[in-house]
Design a protein around this motif. Structure first.
Motif, PDB file in Angstrom:
ATOM      1  N   LEU A  79     -14.511 -15.168  -0.929  1.00 19.41           N
ATOM      2  CA  LEU A  79     -15.828 -14.773  -0.433  1.00 19.41           C
ATOM      3  C   LEU A  79     -15.884 -13.261  -0.225  1.00 19.41           C
ATOM      4  CD1 LEU A  79     -18.641 -15.458   0.694  1.00 19.41           C
ATOM      5  CD2 LEU A  79     -17.549 -15.858   2.924  1.00 19.41           C
ATOM      6  N   VAL A  80     -14.851 -12.720   0.416  1.00 21.92           N
ATOM      7  CA  VAL A  80     -14.774 -11.269   0.635  1.00 21.92           C
ATOM      8  C   VAL A  80     -14.760 -10.531  -0.701  1.00 21.92           C
ATOM      9  CG1 VAL A  80     -13.313  -9.405   1.529  1.00 21.92           C
ATOM     10  CG2 VAL A  80     -13.633 -11.498   2.866  1.00 21.92           C
ATOM     11  N   LYS A  81     -13.998 -11.054  -1.644  1.00 18.70           N
ATOM     12  CA  LYS A  81     -13.896 -10.426  -2.959  1.00 18.70           C
ATOM     13  C   LYS A  81     -15.244 -10.420  -3.675  1.00 18.70           C
ATOM     14  CE  LYS A  81     -11.434 -10.996  -7.366  1.00 18.70           C
ATOM     15  NZ  LYS A  81     -10.470 -11.849  -8.105  1.00 18.70           N
ATOM     16  N   TYR A  82     -15.965 -11.531  -3.597  1.00 19.37           N
ATOM     17  CA  TYR A  82     -17.283 -11.616  -4.244  1.00 19.37           C
ATOM     18  C   TYR A  82     -18.241 -10.576  -3.678  1.00 19.37           C
ATOM     19  CZ  TYR A  82     -21.799 -13.546  -5.658  1.00 19.37           C
ATOM     20  OH  TYR A  82     -23.058 -13.695  -6.172  1.00 19.37           O
ATOM     21  N   ILE A  83     -18.269 -10.469  -2.351  1.00 17.53           N
ATOM     22  CA  ILE A  83     -19.166  -9.506  -1.700  1.00 17.53           C
ATOM     23  C   ILE A  83     -18.737  -8.078  -2.008  1.00 17.53           C
ATOM     24  CG2 ILE A  83     -19.973  -8.654   0.545  1.00 17.53           C
ATOM     25  CD1 ILE A  83     -19.639 -11.555   1.580  1.00 17.53           C
ATOM     26  N   ALA A  84     -17.421  -7.827  -1.943  1.00 11.11           N
ATOM     27  CA  ALA A  84     -16.908  -6.469  -2.176  1.00 11.11           C
ATOM     28  C   ALA A  84     -17.170  -6.017  -3.614  1.00 11.11           C
ATOM     29  CB  ALA A  84     -15.416  -6.424  -1.865  1.00 11.11           C
ATOM     30  N   GLU A  85     -16.965  -6.907  -4.584  1.00  4.95           N
ATOM     31  CA  GLU A  85     -17.212  -6.552  -5.974  1.00  4.95           C
ATOM     32  C   GLU A  85     -18.690  -6.310  -6.244  1.00  4.95           C
ATOM     33  OE1 GLU A  85     -15.416  -9.608  -8.336  1.00  4.95           O
ATOM     34  OE2 GLU A  85     -13.447  -8.634  -8.327  1.00  4.95           O
ATOM     35  N   PHE A  86     -19.539  -7.024  -5.515  1.00  8.11           N
ATOM     36  CA  PHE A  86     -20.990  -6.810  -5.641  1.00  8.11           C
ATOM     37  C   PHE A  86     -21.356  -5.373  -5.253  1.00  8.11           C
ATOM     38  CE2 PHE A  86     -25.290  -6.812  -3.828  1.00  8.11           C
ATOM     39  CZ  PHE A  86     -26.015  -7.341  -4.889  1.00  8.11           C
ATOM     40  N   TRP A  87     -20.606  -4.836  -4.283  1.00  7.16           N
ATOM     41  CA  TRP A  87     -20.856  -3.474  -3.820  1.00  7.16           C
ATOM     42  C   TRP A  87     -19.958  -2.449  -4.509  1.00  7.16           C
ATOM     43  CZ3 TRP A  87     -25.145  -2.445  -1.308  1.00  7.16           C
ATOM     44  CH2 TRP A  87     -25.771  -3.475  -0.596  1.00  7.16           C
ATOM     45  N   GLY A  88     -19.280  -2.868  -5.588  1.00  9.36           N
ATOM     46  CA  GLY A  88     -18.554  -1.921  -6.425  1.00  9.36           C
ATOM     47  C   GLY A  88     -17.086  -1.735  -6.103  1.00  9.36           C
ATOM     48  N   ALA A  89     -16.504  -2.578  -5.277  1.00  8.24           N
ATOM     49  CA  ALA A  89     -15.088  -2.438  -4.944  1.00  8.24           C
ATOM     50  C   ALA A  89     -14.215  -2.835  -6.136  1.00  8.24           C
ATOM     51  CB  ALA A  89     -14.744  -3.312  -3.745  1.00  8.24           C
ATOM     52  N   LYS A  90     -13.039  -2.243  -6.218  1.00  6.61           N
ATOM     53  CA  LYS A  90     -12.097  -2.550  -7.290  1.00  6.61           C
ATOM     54  C   LYS A  90     -11.124  -3.627  -6.806  1.00  6.61           C
ATOM     55  CE  LYS A  90     -12.403   2.179  -8.978  1.00  6.61           C
ATOM     56  NZ  LYS A  90     -11.702   3.478  -9.167  1.00  6.61           N
ATOM     57  N   PRO A  91     -10.990  -4.740  -7.547  1.00 10.06           N
ATOM     58  CA  PRO A  91     -10.178  -5.880  -7.089  1.00 10.06           C
ATOM     59  C   PRO A  91      -8.749  -5.522  -6.732  1.00 10.06           C
ATOM     60  CG  PRO A  91     -11.467  -6.475  -9.028  1.00 10.06           C
ATOM     61  CD  PRO A  91     -11.640  -4.996  -8.837  1.00 10.06           C
ATOM     62  N   TRP A  92      -8.096  -4.648  -7.531  1.00  8.01           N
ATOM     63  CA  TRP A  92      -6.698  -4.320  -7.270  1.00  8.01           C
ATOM     64  C   TRP A  92      -6.527  -3.474  -6.006  1.00  8.01           C
ATOM     65  CZ3 TRP A  92      -9.599  -2.716 -11.430  1.00  8.01           C
ATOM     66  CH2 TRP A  92      -9.944  -1.359 -11.489  1.00  8.01           C
ATOM     67  N   GLU A  93      -7.582  -2.768  -5.629  1.00  8.30           N
ATOM     68  CA  GLU A  93      -7.533  -2.029  -4.368  1.00  8.30           C
ATOM     69  C   GLU A  93      -7.892  -2.934  -3.199  1.00  8.30           C
ATOM     70  OE1 GLU A  93     -10.180   1.235  -4.902  1.00  8.30           O
ATOM     71  OE2 GLU A  93      -8.760   2.409  -6.106  1.00  8.30           O
ATOM     72  N   LEU A  94      -8.840  -3.844  -3.445  1.00 12.46           N
ATOM     73  CA  LEU A  94      -9.293  -4.754  -2.395  1.00 12.46           C
ATOM     74  C   LEU A  94      -8.147  -5.624  -1.883  1.00 12.46           C
ATOM     75  CD1 LEU A  94     -11.487  -6.203  -0.711  1.00 12.46           C
ATOM     76  CD2 LEU A  94     -11.834  -7.710  -2.696  1.00 12.46           C
ATOM     77  N   ILE A  95      -7.363  -6.204  -2.803  1.00 13.61           N
ATOM     78  CA  ILE A  95      -6.323  -7.140  -2.368  1.00 13.61           C
ATOM     79  C   ILE A  95      -5.241  -6.426  -1.557  1.00 13.61           C
ATOM     80  CG2 ILE A  95      -4.899  -6.987  -4.454  1.00 13.61           C
ATOM     81  CD1 ILE A  95      -4.411 -10.019  -4.118  1.00 13.61           C
ATOM     82  N   LYS A  96      -4.970  -5.161  -1.868  1.00 18.30           N
ATOM     83  CA  LYS A  96      -3.991  -4.413  -1.075  1.00 18.30           C
ATOM     84  C   LYS A  96      -4.511  -4.163   0.335  1.00 18.30           C
ATOM     85  CE  LYS A  96      -1.735  -2.105  -4.971  1.00 18.30           C
ATOM     86  NZ  LYS A  96      -0.452  -2.822  -4.796  1.00 18.30           N
ATOM     87  N   THR A  97      -5.790  -3.785   0.440  1.00 14.09           N
ATOM     88  CA  THR A  97      -6.395  -3.566   1.755  1.00 14.09           C
ATOM     89  C   THR A  97      -6.471  -4.873   2.532  1.00 14.09           C
ATOM     90  OG1 THR A  97      -7.723  -1.765   0.839  1.00 14.09           O
ATOM     91  CG2 THR A  97      -8.419  -2.668   2.969  1.00 14.09           C
ATOM     92  N   TYR A  98      -6.923  -5.911   1.847  1.00 13.15           N
ATOM     93  CA  TYR A  98      -7.037  -7.228   2.475  1.00 13.15           C
ATOM     94  C   TYR A  98      -5.662  -7.721   2.935  1.00 13.15           C
ATOM     95  CZ  TYR A  98      -8.617 -12.059   3.113  1.00 13.15           C
ATOM     96  OH  TYR A  98      -8.922 -13.291   3.640  1.00 13.15           O
ATOM     97  N   GLY A  99      -4.648  -7.467   2.095  1.00 10.81           N
ATOM     98  CA  GLY A  99      -3.289  -7.887   2.425  1.00 10.81           C
ATOM     99  C   GLY A  99      -2.731  -7.201   3.656  1.00 10.81           C
ATOM    100  N   MET A 100      -3.227  -6.000   3.969  1.00  8.37           N
ATOM    101  CA  MET A 100      -2.790  -5.310   5.184  1.00  8.37           C
ATOM    102  C   MET A 100      -3.525  -5.821   6.423  1.00  8.37           C
ATOM    103  SD  MET A 100      -2.233  -1.335   4.003  1.00  8.37           S
ATOM    104  CE  MET A 100      -3.850  -1.149   3.229  1.00  8.37           C
ATOM    105  N   ILE A 101      -4.748  -6.327   6.223  1.00  3.37           N
ATOM    106  CA  ILE A 101      -5.568  -6.780   7.352  1.00  3.37           C
ATOM    107  C   ILE A 101      -5.163  -8.183   7.818  1.00  3.37           C
ATOM    108  CG2 ILE A 101      -7.925  -7.419   8.048  1.00  3.37           C
ATOM    109  CD1 ILE A 101      -8.910  -5.181   6.191  1.00  3.37           C
ATOM    110  N   VAL A 102      -4.849  -9.075   6.870  1.00  2.00           N
ATOM    111  CA  VAL A 102      -4.542 -10.466   7.212  1.00  2.00           C
ATOM    112  C   VAL A 102      -3.392 -10.591   8.214  1.00  2.00           C
ATOM    113  CG1 VAL A 102      -3.665 -12.650   6.284  1.00  2.00           C
ATOM    114  CG2 VAL A 102      -5.560 -11.500   5.155  1.00  2.00           C
ATOM    115  N   PRO A 103      -2.258  -9.892   8.034  1.00  2.00           N
ATOM    116  CA  PRO A 103      -1.195  -9.999   9.045  1.00  2.00           C
ATOM    117  C   PRO A 103      -1.651  -9.550  10.434  1.00  2.00           C
ATOM    118  CG  PRO A 103      -0.337  -9.016   7.035  1.00  2.00           C
ATOM    119  CD  PRO A 103      -1.823  -9.076   6.868  1.00  2.00           C
TER     120      PRO A 103
END
Length: 453
Positions: free
Chosen positions: A315-339
């Motif tokens: 869901l986060v990825k869908y919204i982020a990509e809609f606003w122009g985020a790059k998937p390979w950058e998103l998962i690294k940022t997301y991976g730091m937030i989840v812990p």
């Protein structure tokens, strides 16, 4: 004797027919199913899950019948090479390294291949079979798991199937141990003992553990045994056994803060010391200056590089990509937030809930692990098995629903690009979230979640 057999058949003929049918279906699953055949996979799985439900419904007080049935289902798969996972080839690789005196935590398979391809049986087959991703990373399997790999490959010699069979026997014995200690713990907690068969007969458990050689079952054997020992107030032995569980899979580490209230501060420090001491003792034979660095690097990849069967992340990825985020950058940022979110959630449940009984402790564990998996970018089907075991000792059953729907994630293996189907994932998570919300509402409020008694 014949008269008794005829009478037994008349009384139990429908369950016995279902057991025989399941044996045929498990045989088809283990020996005749390419993982690219998604339609056959889900049809077989749905049929096995339905039979599991009916067997428990019809024979829930017939302990021996269900125990024999679940054991037969596992032994049917004894000679099958895993067809839904290639991880077992890395297990054998690591085991072969150990018996040849090589530390699996210090060397990448791709760097070792030329050096060991003459000395390690089937080295090239193991290397090619484990996949490029595994071959390019250090081993992430904890020390006691490595010991099992080494024992299995040592006893099997050069045979890949022999190693698979020995590892499979370890897993089957662990599942039987879960039934033994799980049933005893259910009795102590005044819960129906037949609930243990929602683990033992669950097709996800049978296919992913016995079939695909994932070691969550061995981890859960030690984990459930430790819970039983805690209930018996044998905390020192429980600490040792809990450490063995962590030394198979690291997941139980996240539950350690919960013991602060269970034992109190002073006693919990002793408990942590025992757990930490056993873990360090098991890791000592593998220790070198690079060990911690390599292991941490590999574990970190799971937070920031991989995505499979994700729920909230998609869901986060869908919204982020809609606003122009790059998937390979998103998962690294997301991976730091989840812990960070997970640690905050662990802290919340540690201090808000009492966690002074095994009932309360297990419920906290269920909610910690559930949130972690809901947020995680990678949720392989066998991950949910831990939730299945935990939920048996609580009032919730949504992980059992998840054990039914998570097989939809295997659609990714039906195409060469390993592309997931968004609609199937949406159905999977709507079913799980929907049933979970229904259960919370059924309990009238969230009091159960933040129960203080």
């Amino acid at each position: 004797m014949i008269h008794k057999a005829i009478s037994y058949w008349k009384l139990h003929r429908f369950p016995m027919i279902m057991v025989l049918t399941s044996i045929l279906f498990y045989s088809a699953f283990g020996y005749q199913l390419p993982r690219t055949d998604f339609v056959k996979l889900i049809c077989l799985y749905a049929a096995l899950f339905f039979i599991c439900y009916k067997l428990i419904q019809l024979e829930k007080w017939n302990f021996k019948f269900l125990l024999i049935a679940g054991t037969l289902f596992r032994f049917i798969l004894l000679f099958a090479e895993p067809n839904l996972s290639q991880d077992y080839l890395r297990f054998i690789w690591d085991g072969q390294l150990i018996i040849h005196g090589i530390n699996p935590y210090l060397h990448l398979p791709k760097d070792l291949l030329m050096e060991v391809h003459h000395s390690i049986p089937h080295a090239m087959d193991l290397y090619n079979g484990m996949g490029e991703l595994s071959a390019s990373n250090f081993s992430n399997y904890p020390p006691l798991n490595q010991v099992i790999f080494a024992i299995s490959t040592f006893l099997a010699g050069p045979s890949i199937l022999g190693s698979v069979m020995i590892m499979r026997i370890f897993i089957i014995l662990a599942d039987l141990g879960i039934v033994f200690f799980g049933r005893k713990l259910l009795l102590k907690l005044n819960k129906s003992t037949h609930l243990i068969f929602w683990y033992f007969l669950n097709p996800l458990v049978i296919l992913e553990l016995t079939g695909n050689l994932h070691f969550e079952g061995v981890m859960l054997f030690f984990f459930v045994w430790a819970l039983y020992l805690l209930h018996q107030q044998k905390w020192k032995v429980a600490a040792v056994v809990f450490a063995l569980s962590i030394s198979i899979k690291l997941v139980p580490l996240m539950f350690l803060p919960l013991f602060l209230k269970y034992f109190g501060i002073r006693k919990s420090i002793y408990f942590y010391a025992w757990v930490g001491g056993v873990i360090l003792l098991l890791a000592l034979p593998f220790y070198s200056p690079e060990f911690i660095s390599n292991y941490s690097q590999t574990i970190g990849l799971w937070f920031s590089n991989f995505e499979f069967n994700a729920g909230f992340y998609n869901l986060v990825k869908y919204i982020a990509e809609f606003w122009g985020a790059k998937p390979w950058e998103l998962i690294k940022t997301y991976g730091m937030i989840v812990p960070i979110i997970t640690i905050a959630w662990i802290g919340l449940l540690t201090f808000i809930r009492s966690n002074q009984t095994v009932n309360s402790l297990v419920a906290s564990m269920l909610w910690i692990l559930s949130l972690y998996y809901f947020l995680s970018a990678t949720v392989h089907p066998w991950y949910v098995i831990f939730l299945i075991a935990l939920t048996l000792f609580t009032q919730f059953r949504f992980p059992i629903v998840w054990s039914l729907t998570i097989v939809l994630s295997y659609f990714a293996y039906s195409n060469e690009a390993y592309k997931e189907n968004g609609f199937l994932l949406l159905f999977e998570y709507i079913a799980v979230y929907g049933f979970m919300i229904y259960e919370i509402v059924r309990l009238k409020s969230t009091d159960y979640l933040f129960h203080k008694n």
